[in-house]
Design a protein around this motif. Structure first.
Motif, PDB file in Angstrom:
ATOM      1  N   ARG A  49       1.018  -1.335   0.058  1.00  0.00           N
ATOM      2  CA  ARG A  49      -0.008   0.062  -0.068  1.00  0.00           C
ATOM      3  C   ARG A  49       0.876   1.247   0.103  1.00  0.00           C
ATOM      4  O   ARG A  49       1.821   1.125   0.667  1.00  0.00           O
ATOM      5  CB  ARG A  49      -1.016   0.070   1.342  1.00  0.00           C
ATOM      6  N   ASP A 101       0.061  -4.557   4.018  1.00  0.00           N
ATOM      7  CA  ASP A 101      -1.313  -4.783   4.329  1.00  0.00           C
ATOM      8  C   ASP A 101      -1.016  -6.237   5.367  1.00  0.00           C
ATOM      9  O   ASP A 101      -1.072  -7.243   4.668  1.00  0.00           O
ATOM     10  CB  ASP A 101      -2.299  -4.932   3.490  1.00  0.00           C
ATOM     11  N   TRP A 168      -2.570  -1.709   8.124  1.00  0.00           N
ATOM     12  CA  TRP A 168      -1.400  -1.030   7.168  1.00  0.00           C
ATOM     13  C   TRP A 168      -0.247  -0.924   8.033  1.00  0.00           C
ATOM     14  O   TRP A 168      -0.248  -0.062   9.003  1.00  0.00           O
ATOM     15  CB  TRP A 168      -1.674   0.275   6.614  1.00  0.00           C
TER      16      TRP A 168
END
Length: 199
Positions: A49, A101, A168
């Motif tokens: 991410r 993630d 995250w």
């Protein structure tokens, strides 16, 4: 535009950067999106991410870093730290934050227990490829960048500031801007010690 080999060869760490850009914000966004879409990942897990911070949002990140470090280092040591952050990182045009993630990684661990211990490692490999790709493309566009690791010290504050999912995990921070000076000479260890070829 450089060839891939040329771009990789001239990718370096730049610590003296300005808050200027030779390309549009949209073009910077395209660099990030291109990497996230095209970089490979184990089991096509797509665990990486990325958060792109520009303008005031970029400055917020480095204020978080300073506020965090001010609480844990001596006043004397903080003076040097603050100067480094202000002149090498906050002085830039933007920052790229790299996350992995954990939910995806943990799901793979459950789905494929044989590789349970490997998925967190492979996740880091994926992040590293994203870091190299974005770093190289930013530099090819005229930026200088460096890779920083103020995690896990700033993790909670970063998640809270930008309302990001708690699953995250912050891996690295990449400030970038137009370079003010050339990087120092890079030393290379002999390839004979690092590569073995059998024919």
């Amino acid at each position: 535009m450089s060839t891939l080999k040329e771009a990789l060869a001239h990718r370096r760490s730049y610590y003296a950067i300005t808050n200027k850009s030779l390309i549009t914000d949209s073009e910077i966004e395209d660099i990030v999106k291109f990497a996230v879409k095209n970089i490979p990942s184990a089991f096509n897990s797509q665990t990486t991410r990325v958060v792109l911070l520009l303008g005031e949002q970029h400055l917020k990140l480095w204020n978080i870093v300073k506020d965090t470090l001010r609480k844990i280092v001596s006043e004397e040591a903080f003076k040097a730290t603050e100067k480094k952050v202000d002149t090498s990182f906050a002085a830039g045009y933007g920052s790229v934050l790299f996350f992995e993630d954990r939910t995806v990684v943990e799901g793979l661990q459950k789905a494929f227990p044989t590789y349970h211990e490997k998925f967190p490692i492979w996740s880091q490999h994926t992040s590293a490829m994203h870091q190299l790709a974005i770093w190289t493309m930013l530099e090819d566009a005229g930026f200088g960048a460096s890779l920083q690791h103020y995690n896990p010290l700033i993790d909670e504050a970063v998640i809270a500031e930008w309302g990001l999912p708690e699953n995250w995990e912050l891996v690295a921070q990449m400030p970038f801007g137009i370079p003010l000076q050339e990087p120092g000479k890079k030393e290379f260890n002999p390839l004979e010690e690092r590569v073995r070829i059998f024919k």
